[in-house]
Motif scaffolding. Structure first.
Motif, PDB file in Angstrom:
ATOM      1  N   VAL A 150       1.384  -1.333  -0.077  1.00  0.00           N
ATOM      2  CA  VAL A 150      -0.272  -0.173   0.103  1.00  0.00           C
ATOM      3  C   VAL A 150       0.696   1.809   0.447  1.00  0.00           C
ATOM      4  O   VAL A 150       0.701   2.691  -0.622  1.00  0.00           O
ATOM      5  N   TYR A 151       2.365   1.051   0.507  1.00  0.00           N
ATOM      6  CA  TYR A 151       2.845   2.184   0.447  1.00  0.00           C
ATOM      7  C   TYR A 151       3.890   2.664   0.337  1.00  0.00           C
ATOM      8  O   TYR A 151       4.428   3.909   0.386  1.00  0.00           O
ATOM      9  N   PHE A 152       4.837   1.213  -0.091  1.00  0.00           N
ATOM     10  CA  PHE A 152       5.940   1.408  -1.111  1.00  0.00           C
ATOM     11  C   PHE A 152       5.482   0.896  -2.257  1.00  0.00           C
ATOM     12  O   PHE A 152       6.240  -0.243  -2.888  1.00  0.00           O
ATOM     13  N   LYS A 153       4.811   0.887  -3.365  1.00  0.00           N
ATOM     14  CA  LYS A 153       4.718   0.849  -4.827  1.00  0.00           C
ATOM     15  C   LYS A 153       6.158   0.236  -5.519  1.00  0.00           C
ATOM     16  O   LYS A 153       6.431   1.210  -5.368  1.00  0.00           O
ATOM     17  N   SER A 154       6.465  -0.372  -6.506  1.00  0.00           N
ATOM     18  CA  SER A 154       7.562  -0.451  -6.241  1.00  0.00           C
ATOM     19  C   SER A 154       7.077  -2.171  -8.096  1.00  0.00           C
ATOM     20  O   SER A 154       5.780  -2.534  -7.879  1.00  0.00           O
ATOM     21  N   GLU A 155       7.788  -1.843  -8.592  1.00  0.00           N
ATOM     22  CA  GLU A 155       7.849  -2.784  -9.684  1.00  0.00           C
ATOM     23  C   GLU A 155       8.284  -4.305  -9.384  1.00  0.00           C
ATOM     24  O   GLU A 155       7.979  -4.721 -10.269  1.00  0.00           O
ATOM     25  N   TYR A 156       8.296  -4.348  -8.350  1.00  0.00           N
ATOM     26  CA  TYR A 156       7.953  -6.194  -7.617  1.00  0.00           C
ATOM     27  C   TYR A 156       7.275  -6.061  -7.343  1.00  0.00           C
ATOM     28  O   TYR A 156       7.447  -7.600  -6.003  1.00  0.00           O
ATOM     29  N   SER A 157       5.904  -5.911  -7.259  1.00  0.00           N
ATOM     30  CA  SER A 157       5.100  -6.075  -6.713  1.00  0.00           C
ATOM     31  C   SER A 157       4.421  -7.031  -6.245  1.00  0.00           C
ATOM     32  O   SER A 157       3.975  -7.884  -5.403  1.00  0.00           O
ATOM     33  N   ASP A 158       4.564  -7.849  -7.736  1.00  0.00           N
ATOM     34  CA  ASP A 158       3.946  -8.835  -7.778  1.00  0.00           C
ATOM     35  C   ASP A 158       5.224 -10.190  -7.297  1.00  0.00           C
ATOM     36  O   ASP A 158       4.270 -10.980  -6.720  1.00  0.00           O
ATOM     37  N   LEU A 159       6.105  -9.831  -7.902  1.00  0.00           N
ATOM     38  CA  LEU A 159       6.885 -10.519  -7.035  1.00  0.00           C
ATOM     39  C   LEU A 159       6.581 -11.049  -5.137  1.00  0.00           C
ATOM     40  O   LEU A 159       6.866 -12.169  -4.615  1.00  0.00           O
ATOM     41  N   VAL A 160       6.627  -9.287  -4.521  1.00  0.00           N
ATOM     42  CA  VAL A 160       6.416  -9.330  -3.255  1.00  0.00           C
ATOM     43  C   VAL A 160       5.071 -10.373  -2.747  1.00  0.00           C
ATOM     44  O   VAL A 160       5.331 -11.124  -1.829  1.00  0.00           O
ATOM     45  N   VAL A 161       3.547 -10.553  -3.752  1.00  0.00           N
ATOM     46  CA  VAL A 161       2.770 -11.015  -3.613  1.00  0.00           C
ATOM     47  C   VAL A 161       2.946 -12.285  -3.366  1.00  0.00           C
ATOM     48  O   VAL A 161       1.969 -13.174  -2.822  1.00  0.00           O
ATOM     49  N   SER A 162       3.833 -13.123  -4.626  1.00  0.00           N
ATOM     50  CA  SER A 162       3.994 -14.193  -5.113  1.00  0.00           C
ATOM     51  C   SER A 162       4.837 -14.890  -3.516  1.00  0.00           C
ATOM     52  O   SER A 162       4.130 -16.195  -3.607  1.00  0.00           O
TER      53      SER A 162
END
Lengths: 71, 135
Positions: free
Chosen positions: B29-41
């Motif tokens: 929510v607070y630290f949007k990045s291009e690695y978002s999908d990786l974090v969720v996985s």
């Protein structure tokens, strides 16, 4: 108000049985036996009868209700 | 069934699972990045592993543990309902809805409330186990 008093500790010490051993025989944790001996837990009928069977005695000999004096 | 682990271990693992989920949600929510999908996985894989550990941490559940857990869960259910109700009212109310600038912040608040309730649950279980639940 009535409170439940138990003689489990007396019977256990008479038979030189540890709390862990008794707990294992009746299928409960040692903490449950500790609470029973300290009168902090009212057991189910099944558990009371299982413990009575271990010591070859009646449930009435192990557990008794005592009137608490509030005065 | 192993009695090396107890219900306390399971409740502690619940707290860890919720804390991990909350941290991932905060990052999302607070630290949007291009690695978002990786974090969720990564979060999904860790959650699956933690859920597998839940069965190992089950421990010996005797009647005293079950009674204490039932009493603890009953109290925590009440607090959970109150928390969710307040969050719902705050996010829906005209004068308070501006506090939640995105749906993500509502999610973070809900997860934070659930984390506090999970900690309370463990505390109550330890308290009732020490004090006894009758007499």
């Amino acid at each position: 108000m009535t409170i439940l008093k138990t003689k489990i500790k007396e019977y256990r010490e008479k038979t030189l049985m540890k709390q862990t051993e008794l707990a294992k025989l009746v299928g409960v944790r040692r903490e449950t036996i500790v609470h029973l001996e300290n009168g902090k837990y009212n057991p189910s009928l099944k558990l009371a009868m299982d413990i009575a069977n271990i010591f070859d005695t009646k449930v009435e000999n192990l557990f008794e209700f005592i009137e608490e004096d509030n005065n | 069934m192993s009695d090396k682990y107890t219900i306390k271990s399971q409740l502690a693992l619940d707290i860890f699972t919720i804390l991990f989920t909350l941290l991932v949600a905060v990052c999302e929510v607070y630290f949007k990045s291009e690695y978002s999908d990786l974090v969720v996985s990564f979060w999904f894989i860790i959650i699956v592993i933690l859920l597998m550990f839940q069965s190992k941490f089950k421990g010996l559940n005797d009647e005293l543990s079950e009674n204490i857990l039932a009493k603890t869960n009953k109290k925590c259910m009440g607090y959970t309902l109150i928390c969710i109700t307040f969050i719902g009212m705050a996010s829906a109310g005209r004068k308070t809805s501006h506090l939640f600038n995105s749906p993500g912040s509502v999610g973070v608040l809900i997860l934070s409330s659930i984390l506090l309730i999970a900690i309370l649950r463990l505390y109550l279980f330890i308290y009732y186990e020490k004090e006894g639940i009758y007499n």
